[in-house]
Structure formats: structure tokens, C-alpha cells
Design an enzyme around this catalytic site. Structure first.
Site: not given
Ligand code: CP3
Length: 324
Positions: A7, A11, A20, A56, A131
């Protein structure tokens, strides 16, 4: 010592938040130029040794028939959860070139621009299934386990179907130019070892077997997987990602010969520099130098100051193992 952060894009960057304001998360993922731009932001600002594709884990589920959105501050929400044999039967196989062309296009754009390797990724079957079945983020994964225990045949069908999709997806990313891939099994730590081995590991092994011939290093990561490390390693990855709960020297003792990635507590990046530095040095010492890729034990927290991450990258790059 090589370092990148899970990640690392997103953000904590003002330039990401500005994008965003104009686009939803999934829009960013589905627009190659924007996904590539967001991927590049941390590479420019932090000096990390690898980029991770901005996307994602739920992105490939939509063309398989899963009605998914990502809600800010919550995570993936699914309008048509998979709860029965009929629901599993309705899922379509994934054909990356027609179903997720924008992902492959983003990879190609990035490979042309980056001078560090690009890491592609996918969610692992259990984590995606959680999910899909719960319909939203879950702490106890109760419905997921209920399906697993009550209907193992349907469960294994779902795991196999996801494994096939993930093999196709990761192969396409590697063929488009990704140098390595990470399989995110974020929630596998919710399972005990027997259940992980019986219900999940076979599908994960199929994934690692199914991409081995391409020669790209395969990283396998999960959270609270201390009790699963050996079983996860037995599925065949090249590198195991470890969260912060397991000291890396202990992890290495349990995973002879397998490189490890991790595992600074992401919350340490919110601490004063001296405290963060002390914790980072402990991670480096316990990692032992060779065969260690420095990372956090889970993703960067949104509150993190990118300047702190840049300073951490510098610390890791300057660190040398003690002689003897
Ligand atoms: O690592 C990176 O920089 C690449 C981007 C990336 C995202 N999601 C961007 C994202 C990666 C590798 C993921 C994988 C992902 N997504 C996982 C596995 C990694 C982990 O963290 O365990 C999981 C479980 C998800 C599912 C998911 N998508 C979650 C739990 C969330 C966060 C919810 C929140 O807002 O706190 C997302 C959304 C997400 N994926 C965001 C980002 C940058 C936030 C989106 C936003 O609102 O801008």
C-alpha cells in the site's frame, strides 16, 4: 537491502487524494494512465526498490459476475454475495485480455517508464472468497467458514474456480511485464492450520504451480499467519511475507532456505523518528541481511507521512549487517 511497502501508493499522498476527488477508486484502477500515475507517485517520492501496481484485489471479480464497489473507509462491498451452489455456478471464468485489458495496459505503460521492477498481484482464494461470501469486510469470516464446513464440495469448486482465474490473471500480468507477483492472502490467518491445509492450501498450490514456468518470483503474504507459516511455505512460493507479530529470526528459523519479506508494524511509522528507527533496526537485525526484503508487516496506514517513509527507505538502504 531492498525495500518497498505494501500500500505504498494511495491515501498518504496529497497528489493521490487530488485524483480521488475526481475519480472513484475503481475508476482509477480501470484507467491505465491514472493507475500508472498512482503507481509511480511513491516510486518518485520514496526511493523504493520496487513499484506495486495500483489496483485492488477485487478488480478481477467484477467481470466474473461479482457486483462490487469499493466504499471509502470501509472496503469492498458486494451486492450479490456468493452463498449457494447456484451462486458459484453463475461465476464466469476470467479471460484477462478481454475482461481486464486496462490492468494489462497499465502494466505495459509502467514497464516502459519504471527503472525499478514492477510487482503485480492478486488476492488469494480464501481472502477473495471471504469478500464474495460475506459481501463486505468481516472480522470473524463466519459465513465463509460456514460454507466451507457445511458444503466442502461447493467450497472446493469455488476455490478451484478462483485459482484458475488467479493463474490466468497473474500470468497475464507477468507476460505484460510484471517482474514479480505477490499473492495477498490477508485473511488466511483467520483459519487454524488444519483448516488452512484442508480447505485452502490446495488451491494456493495450484496457483504457484500454474505460474512457476514464467520464472517471476512469487511472494505469498498474509496477516496473523504465525501459526500457518510452514503450511504456507509448503504451497510453493519463492518468498514469504510475514506480519509484525512474528520476529523475523523466528520466521526464518521456521522457514529454512526461504527468503522472507517484512515486517515493521505499520503503526511504527506514526511514532517519533527515534522510536521508529529503533524498531526498524530491530527488524533489519532480525532479518539478518541476505534473504530479507524489508517491508511493513501490512499496508501503509493512510495517516502516514510520506516524508517518514522516504527517511525509512534511506535508513534501510544505508544499513549493513554486523560482521561475524
Ligand atoms: O500496495 C499498493 O500500493 C497497491 C494497491 C493496493 C490496493 N489494494 C489499493 C487500495 C493493493 C495491493 C490492494 C490489495 C488489497 N485490497 C488487499 C490485500 C492487502 C491488504 O491490505 O491486506 C485487501 C484485503 C483489499 C481490499 C480492500 N480494498 C480494503 C480492505 C480497502 C481499504 C478500505 C479503506 O478505505 O480503508 C480497499 C480500498 C483500497 N484499495 C484503497 C486503496 C488505495 C483505498 C481507496 C480509497 O478510498 O482511495
Amino acid at each position: 537491502m531492498p525495500v518497498w511497502f505494501m500500500r505504498q501508493a494511495g491515501r498518504s499522498f496529497a497528489e493521490y487524494r487530488r485524483l480521488r476527488d475526481k475519480h472513484s477508486m475503481l475508476e482509477l484502477c480501470r484507467t491505465p494512465e491514472l493507475a500508472a500515475e498512482v503507481t509511480l507517485q511513491p516510486v518518485r517520492r520514496l526511493g523504493v526498490d520496487a513499484a506495486i501496481l495500483f489496483s485492488d484485489i477485487v478488480v478481477p471479480l467484477a467481470p466474473m459476475g461479482v457486483d462490487v464497489e469499493i466504499k471509502e473507509g470501509v472496503g469492498p462491498l458486494i451486492a450479490n454475495p456468493v452463498r449457494s451452489e447456484r451462486d458459484v455456478d453463475k461465476l464466469r471464468p476470467l479471460d484477462p485480455p478481454t475482461d481486464v485489458p486496462y490492468v494489462l495496459e497499465a502494466v505495459k505503460l509502467l514497464v516502459g517508464e519504471l527503472d525499478v521492477p514492477l510487482i503485480g498481484f492478486a488476492g488469494a482464494p480464501f481472502t477473495l472468497a471471504s469478500y464474495m461470501i460475506e459481501g463486505r469486510p468481516s472480522k470473524d469470516h463466519a459465513r465463509t467458514k460456514a460454507l466451507m464446513y457445511s458444503n466442502p464440495t461447493v467450497w472446493h469448486r469455488l476455490m478451484d474456480l478462483l485459482a484458475d482465474a488467479i493463474v490466468a490473471y497473474l500470468r497475464a500480468q507477468i507476460e505484460a511485464g510484471a517482474a514479480a507477483v505477490q499473492l495477498f492472502d490477508s485473511w488466511a490467518g483467520a483459519l487454524d492450520r488444519d483448516d488452512y491445509v484442508a480447505y485452502v492450501a490446495p488451491a494456493v498450490s495450484r496457483i504457484f504451480d500454474g505460474i512457476q514456468d514464467l520464472g517471476a518470483p512469487r511472494i505469498y503474504f498474509g496477516v496473523t499467519t504465525g501459526e500457518l507459516l510452514e503450511a504456507m511455505a509448503a504451497t510453493g512460493p519463492d518468498v514469504i511475507g510475514v506480519d509484525w507479530r512474528v520476529p523475523l529470526d523466528a520466521a526464518r528459523g521456521r522457514l529454512p532456505g526461504i527468503p522472507v519479506q517484512g515486517n515493521l508494524d505499520p503503526a511504527a511509522c506514526l511514532a517519533p523518528w527515534d522510536a521508529l528507527e529503533a524498531k526498524a533496526v530491530r527488524v533489519l537485525e532480525r532479518g539478518g541481511g541476505r534473504g530479507h526484503i524489508f517491508n511493513l508487516g501490512h499496508g501503509v496506514l493512510p495517516e502516514t507521512d510520506p516524508a517518514t517513509l522516504a527517511r525509512l527507505v534511506d535508513l534501510v538502504h544505508r544499513w549493513r549487517p554486523h560482521a561475524g
